[in-house]
Design a protein around this motif. Structure first.
Motif, PDB file in Angstrom:
ATOM      1  N   UNK A  99      -2.119   0.273  -0.827  1.00 54.48           N
ATOM      2  CA  UNK A  99      -3.450  -0.036  -1.370  1.00 54.48           C
ATOM      3  C   UNK A  99      -3.567   0.484  -2.802  1.00 54.48           C
ATOM      4  N   UNK A 101      -1.359   0.475  -4.955  1.00 51.11           N
ATOM      5  CA  UNK A 101      -0.682  -0.442  -5.885  1.00 51.11           C
ATOM      6  C   UNK A 101      -1.552  -1.655  -6.204  1.00 51.11           C
ATOM      7  N   UNK A 102      -2.395  -2.024  -5.237  1.00 49.50           N
ATOM      8  CA  UNK A 102      -3.265  -3.194  -5.475  1.00 49.50           C
ATOM      9  C   UNK A 102      -4.582  -2.783  -6.141  1.00 49.50           C
ATOM     10  N   UNK A 103      -4.980  -1.543  -5.910  1.00 51.78           N
ATOM     11  CA  UNK A 103      -6.189  -1.007  -6.547  1.00 51.78           C
ATOM     12  C   UNK A 103      -5.772   0.209  -7.384  1.00 51.78           C
ATOM     13  N   UNK A 104      -5.455  -0.010  -8.639  1.00 44.91           N
ATOM     14  CA  UNK A 104      -4.902   1.072  -9.466  1.00 44.91           C
ATOM     15  C   UNK A 104      -5.809   2.300  -9.571  1.00 44.91           C
TER      16      UNK A 104
END
Lengths: 283, 252
Positions: A99, A101-104
């Motif tokens: 997560x 990686x998808x939400x920095x």
């Protein structure tokens, strides 16, 4: 302007009309309570905003951008679903890692500290978690994403009273430190009432109420006393419902409460959010 | 387009089945080759078409490439288009890796078994198009063979992908009907219909189409026709997959 706007959205499943020409907006930095009875259309609305389903008609925008299938708009939203969308073999720690990686903006420290506070073991597989801990895992993930708009669909499902209390406290803490928009869809209105500041009520796919909690609560009141006196006072006012027991009657009213005009023998009190919701959605 | 983390996630999904396959398949092929090599009675056996193993792997990977991945990525705000583009890349990557694995397997087999007459690890395409390359450039021949392998794998992975998406879209009753009905139709209904009533026209036509698509209808089979056919079919399958994905709801 930073807000989610929904304009004239309609969605049906076969012959069932789930949302009927709904228009509303979610402004930034508020905690919304999205309320409605089972099948009212709450989850459908959230699913349409997050692009998990498509509306039959209407327009959904996030910060002015058309939302469905728009990566930029979707990255501003995180939705904690009631159902589990995680792979069966995935562990809690892995889910946090992916997560992030998808939400920095994902806060790894926050996810670790909340896991520790809730007693969630990050080494466990998600599918092996109990209903309560699955909810806790999804809640921690949602809060830690630090997305500008966080949707929580039945966030306290399966949580015991202690964990529910801890969740509401953590939510307030996070909201105070990092204000953002939370949209909480729940049936546990009494508990959520202390947290939310805006109320949206959906009934049979249509928007029934969209106002601040305080404004809404100010409008709902109960009068009780002898049936004849209650009927006389309530005549011409917006009556949501009533209960009668022997010669005594209780009426639930919506509108401005004029206490000075009350006849003697009649008691007046304000409705709490849950009772007001029940009366509004029963009516 | 924010593809990198999605591609990374999807490549990781493939890594486990590939590593398992790599270990198990290498062991099996090695065991067969060595047992034949060491056998004093029979040293002229063949281990043909070693690519079949990786073709089955990519087909199965294609089937399971949709459901879990799509749900998880939707949970993380990934759009269908992002998912699909990353999926194309991850499938292409898997096809290259499995093709390299096939090449490596054949190369190692030939090192272990220097005499190709004794036991040959033959390659589907290489064997079929040997006449075309008679006296040709070895480098070009290897490159074309490699491309054929990649496209062959892509075709099967895209076919599996389409089947996986179709199953995801079906409701439970349709799934049961299709799961029973399609094999029955393909393996019983169609052959009976064809041979009893149509004098074999359907299967003869299908056979002719396949022969032509792989360039075997020519006096000297041409691998470039196969490349075009494989590429075209893969495009059709991916096009079909996109048509099914672009408006698919996330099922909870």
């Amino acid at each position: 302007m930073n807000e989610i706007t929904i304009q004239n959205v309609t969605k049906s499943y076969g012959s069932v009309l789930a949302l009927d020409d709904v228009s509303l907006s979610f402004s930034e930095n508020h905690i919304y309570g999205l309320l409605g009875r089972n099948g009212a259309g709450k989850s459908t609305l959230l699913n349409l905003i997050t692009g998990r389903q498509f509306a039959d008609s209407g327009n959904i925008r996030v910060d002015g951008q058309y939302a469905p299938e728009n990566p930029e708009a979707q990255r501003k939203i995180f939705m904690m679903s009631e159902k589990n969308l995680y792979p069966t073999s995935m562990k809690v720690a892995e889910a946090f890692r992916w997560t992030s990686r998808f939400y920095p903006e994902f806060d790894r420290d926050l996810s670790a500290s909340l896991s520790s506070r809730f007693g969630l073991d990050p080494k466990k597989k998600i599918k092996s978690l109990s209903t309560g801990y699955a909810s806790i895992f999804k809640l921690i993930t949602a809060v830690a994403t630090r997305a500008p708009y966080i949707f929580l669909d039945e966030p306290v499902l399966g949580l015991d009273a202690n964990h529910r209390d801890l969740f509401y406290r953590s939510l307030i803490e996070q909201y105070s430190e990092n204000p953002r928009t939370y949209i909480i869809s729940t049936h546990l209105i009494e508990e959520a009432a202390n947290v939310i500041d805006q109320v949206i009520i959906i009934k049979n796919g249509r928007l029934l109420k969209d106002e601040s909690r305080d404004d809404l609560l100010r409008q709902g009141y109960t009068i009780s006393g002898p049936a004849a006196s209650v009927d006389a006072y309530a005549a011409g006012r917006n009556i949501l419902g009533s209960d009668t027991l022997g010669g005594l009657k209780t009426a639930y009213l919506l509108g401005e409460c004029d206490a000075s005009a009350l006849p003697s023998g009649i008691e007046i009190s304000h409705l709490d959010l849950q009772h007001l919701f029940i009366q509004l959605t029963n009516a | 387009m924010f593809i990198k983390p999605i591609l990374r996630y999807q490549a990781r999904e493939y890594s486990r089945p590939f590593i398992s396959f790599f270990l198990v398949y290498s062991f099996i092929i090695g065991l067969i080759v060595l047992s034949q090599r060491l056998s004093p009675q029979d040293s002229s056996g063949n281990v043909n078409f070693v690519e079949i193993g990786s073709v089955i792997l990519v087909f199965v990977c294609g089937i399971v490439s949709f459901r879990e991945s799509f749900k998880f990525l939707s949970q993380n705000g990934i759009t269908r288009k992002q998912f699909f583009v990353a999926r194309l890349c991850s499938m292409a990557l898997l096809s290259v890796v499995t093709s390299l694995f096939d090449l490596g397997l054949v190369a190692i087999g030939r090192i272990i078994l220097p005499s190709a007459e004794d036991i040959s690890l033959s390659k589907i395409f290489d064997t079929a198009y040997t006449p075309f390359w008679n006296g040709g450039n070895t480098l070009i021949r290897s490159a074309v063979y490699f491309l054929l392998l990649i496209l062959g794998h892509l075709l099967f992975i895209s076919l599996g992908f389409v089947i996986g998406i179709a199953y995801y879209r079906m409701n439970r009753i349709v799934k049961i009907i299709v799961s029973i009905g399609v094999p029955l139709l393909l393996f019983y209904g169609l052959p009976i219909l064809d041979f009893v009533f149509l004098n074999g026209v359907i299967f003869r036509t299908l056979g002719n189409i396949l022969i032509a698509a792989f360039g075997f209808s020519l006096p000297v089979p041409n691998p470039f026709i196969a490349i075009l056919s494989l590429f075209g079919s893969t495009i059709v399958f991916f096009g079909l997959a996109w048509a099914m994905v672009r408006r698919v709801p996330v099922k909870e």
